[in-house]
Design a protein around this motif. Sequence first.
Motif, short mmCIF file in Angstrom:
data_model
loop_
_atom_site.label_atom_id
_atom_site.label_comp_id
_atom_site.label_asym_id
_atom_site.label_seq_id
_atom_site.Cartn_x
_atom_site.Cartn_y
_atom_site.Cartn_z
N UNK A 54 0.67 -1.93 -0.10
CA UNK A 54 -0.05 -0.02 0.15
C UNK A 54 1.24 1.05 0.00
N UNK A 55 2.40 1.16 -0.08
CA UNK A 55 3.07 2.21 0.29
C UNK A 55 3.68 2.29 -1.17
N UNK A 56 4.31 3.80 -1.68
CA UNK A 56 4.88 4.58 -2.75
C UNK A 56 5.77 4.60 -2.11
N UNK A 57 7.72 4.53 -2.35
CA UNK A 57 8.56 5.41 -3.11
C UNK A 57 8.76 5.91 -3.10
N UNK A 58 9.42 7.30 -2.95
CA UNK A 58 9.15 8.50 -3.13
C UNK A 58 11.51 8.82 -3.26
N UNK A 59 11.50 9.32 -4.28
CA UNK A 59 13.04 9.67 -4.27
C UNK A 59 12.85 11.44 -4.30
N UNK A 60 13.29 11.53 -3.56
CA UNK A 60 13.50 13.69 -4.07
C UNK A 60 14.45 14.09 -4.49
N UNK A 61 15.05 13.95 -5.34
CA UNK A 61 15.92 14.80 -6.51
C UNK A 61 16.28 16.31 -6.04
N UNK A 62 15.01 16.73 -6.71
CA UNK A 62 14.76 17.92 -7.38
C UNK A 62 13.34 18.71 -6.17
N UNK A 63 13.05 19.55 -6.46
CA UNK A 63 12.07 21.21 -5.86
C UNK A 63 10.51 20.39 -6.90
N UNK A 64 10.63 19.73 -7.72
CA UNK A 64 9.14 19.29 -8.67
C UNK A 64 9.20 17.58 -8.49
N UNK A 65 10.14 16.78 -7.62
CA UNK A 65 9.55 15.60 -6.77
C UNK A 65 8.82 16.42 -5.65
N UNK A 66 9.31 17.03 -4.20
CA UNK A 66 8.52 17.70 -3.33
C UNK A 66 6.76 17.61 -4.43
N UNK A 67 6.95 18.97 -4.82
CA UNK A 67 5.19 19.24 -5.70
C UNK A 67 5.12 17.77 -6.03
N UNK A 68 5.92 16.64 -6.32
CA UNK A 68 4.40 15.63 -6.84
C UNK A 68 4.76 14.71 -5.39
N UNK A 69 5.55 14.82 -4.40
CA UNK A 69 4.86 14.32 -3.08
C UNK A 69 3.55 15.25 -2.59
N UNK A 70 3.87 16.22 -2.68
CA UNK A 70 2.61 17.31 -1.69
C UNK A 70 1.42 16.68 -3.50
N UNK A 71 1.32 16.81 -3.99
CA UNK A 71 -0.10 15.82 -4.69
C UNK A 71 0.00 14.88 -4.44
N UNK A 72 0.56 13.78 -3.92
CA UNK A 72 0.44 12.74 -4.16
C UNK A 72 -0.16 12.36 -2.81
N UNK A 73 0.10 13.70 -1.53
CA UNK A 73 -0.13 13.08 -0.38
C UNK A 73 -1.54 13.58 0.04
N UNK A 74 -1.99 14.17 -1.21
CA UNK A 74 -3.30 15.23 -1.00
C UNK A 74 -4.55 14.03 -1.80
N UNK A 75 -3.68 13.22 -2.76
CA UNK A 75 -4.10 11.89 -3.08
C UNK A 75 -4.53 10.92 -2.29
N UNK A 76 -3.94 10.53 -1.38
CA UNK A 76 -3.95 9.87 -0.20
C UNK A 76 -4.92 10.36 0.46
#
Length: 131
Positions: free
Chosen positions: A75-97
């Motif tokens: 039920x978990x996905x792993x994100x690698x934060x290498x760039x500011x756009x990855x943080x934006x992706x994480x924030x979007x996916x937290x909304x989805x979660x």
Amino acid sequence: MTLASRALAQLATWPDLRQAVPSCGLGQAVRSAQGEIAHFHSERDVDLRLTDRAVRRFAKDLKGSDAIRVVPGSQWVTLRLDAASDVDLLLTLVSVALQAQQTWPDPADRAVAGCNDQRGAGFVKADLGGF
């Protein structure tokens, strides 16, 4: 400030989330009233809990990103934060979660399995297996 600490600081301001000790015991976490959402395991790796249904629904899109690792059966996905756009992706996916936990909750009698870090499926551990 690392990308992970920046993301954690932003998520800590969300009214539906609060910081917590992760159930896996490693790093820092954020949780909603429905349960844990994210585990920050390092300065770059974050495990994000989606429901089974959300992972299946978005699997094609998730697998298409180099920043995301999908572990079959998790039920978990792993994100690698290498760039500011990855943080934006994480924030979007937290909304989805958050929405997924409210819309498609896991059955009450089913325990949530450990995050990907506990499975040895994070980026660092999985990448080392290829050498």
